[in-house]
Scaffold this active site. Structure first.
Site, short mmCIF file in Angstrom:
data_model
loop_
_atom_site.label_atom_id
_atom_site.label_comp_id
_atom_site.label_asym_id
_atom_site.label_seq_id
_atom_site.Cartn_x
_atom_site.Cartn_y
_atom_site.Cartn_z
N HIS A 53 86.79 47.65 55.53
CA HIS A 53 85.57 47.34 54.77
C HIS A 53 84.39 47.18 55.74
O HIS A 53 84.55 46.61 56.82
CB HIS A 53 85.76 46.04 53.98
CG HIS A 53 86.19 46.25 52.56
ND1 HIS A 53 87.35 45.71 52.04
CD2 HIS A 53 85.60 46.94 51.54
CE1 HIS A 53 87.45 46.06 50.77
NE2 HIS A 53 86.41 46.80 50.44
N GLU A 59 91.57 45.90 57.04
CA GLU A 59 92.32 45.15 56.02
C GLU A 59 93.81 45.09 56.38
O GLU A 59 94.41 46.10 56.72
CB GLU A 59 92.15 45.80 54.64
CG GLU A 59 90.72 45.79 54.12
CD GLU A 59 90.22 44.39 53.78
OE1 GLU A 59 91.03 43.44 53.74
OE2 GLU A 59 89.00 44.24 53.55
N CYS A 112 88.72 49.56 46.10
CA CYS A 112 89.14 49.70 47.50
C CYS A 112 90.59 49.26 47.69
O CYS A 112 91.38 49.94 48.35
CB CYS A 112 88.23 48.92 48.44
SG CYS A 112 86.58 49.62 48.53
N ARG A 115 85.63 43.06 38.69
CA ARG A 115 84.49 42.19 38.33
C ARG A 115 83.45 42.98 37.55
O ARG A 115 82.78 42.47 36.67
CB ARG A 115 83.89 41.63 39.64
CG ARG A 115 82.76 40.66 39.52
CD ARG A 115 82.32 40.17 40.91
NE ARG A 115 82.05 41.27 41.83
CZ ARG A 115 80.90 41.96 41.88
NH1 ARG A 115 79.91 41.65 41.08
NH2 ARG A 115 80.74 42.94 42.75
N1 PCA Z 1 83.69 49.11 47.75
C1 PCA Z 1 84.42 48.72 46.55
C2 PCA Z 1 84.82 50.02 45.90
C3 PCA Z 1 84.00 51.07 46.55
C4 PCA Z 1 83.41 50.44 47.72
O1 PCA Z 1 82.74 51.01 48.60
C5 PCA Z 1 85.56 47.73 46.82
O2 PCA Z 1 85.47 46.97 47.78
O3 PCA Z 1 86.53 47.71 46.07
#
Ligand code: PCA
Length: 204
Positions: free
Chosen positions: A166, A79, A142, A89
């Protein structure tokens, strides 16, 4: 020995597993001569960022990499930026659902990751792992973790570098998700994260 703090999340949204933690729990004990410290953190706006900040205080790592699941993505995605905004959401695992609000009043709108995200994505691709830089970590927990960690490190003038990656759903999850949902084997994601961390540690 310098330390790398790596975090993954507990499951959320009705899932039984979270690939981010499956990957983190399979990491080796050391990478690029630095000791890995791994932490499983809650999917909670209140407690998730605090858990990472507590681990940073305790371990004093030189590199911090937080991992999270991004359902629907087909690639491993470092990111670029964390934004000072929450718009959930679905409720988090504490039942909280902040919508359309800043994470921190008085803090900047956004922070760029202090990890070399373009070079990390490139290193992952060179290792044979589908990867690309993402320019949005979303507006859920996240992003809150990424923003809060970058804000805290900047505020304390820390020299530690921090960022977020991610990862796609695991094949096990995708079996129960709608047709066409992308997934990536945990072992392949793991290879990408190791390559990304080796790259981050060789940087400056
Ligand atoms: N993904 C979520 C929160 C925890 C996770 O593993 C996110 O993308 O915010």
């Amino acid at each position: 020995m310098e330390k790398i703090l790596v975090t993954g999340f507990e499951p959320f949204g009705g899932e039984q597993t979270n690939p981010s933690w499956e990957v983190v729990s399979a990491l080796p004990k050391a990478i690029a001569g630095r000791k890995l410290v791994c932490e499983r953190i809650p999917v909670s706006f209140r407690h998730g960022p605090a858990a990472v900040l507590g681990a940073i205080q305790r371990e004093n790592p030189s590199v911090v990499l937080c991992l999270g699941q991004a359902g629907g993505r087909a690639k491993v995605t470092p990111e670029f930026v964390g934004i000072n905004y929450a718009d959930a959401r679905i409720p988090d695992n504490d039942g909280e659902q902040p919508q359309g609000m800043r994470l921190s009043t008085g803090a900047p709108d956004a922070y760029f990751s202090t990890l070399p995200v373009r070079a990390m994505a490139q290193a992952m691709v060179e290792a044979g792992v589908p990867a690309s830089v993402s320019y949005s970590a979303g507006t859920y927990v996240c992003n809150a973790v990424l923003f809060s960690v970058l804000h805290a490190l900047a505020a304390s003038k820390s020299t530690a570098r921090a960022g977020f990656v991610h990862v796609p759903n695991s094949p096990k999850q995708a079996c129960r998700l709608p047709k066409g949902t992308p997934s990536m084997p945990i072992a392949l994601v793991l290879q990408g994260i190791v390559s990304g961390l080796e790259c981050a540690c060789s940087w400056g």
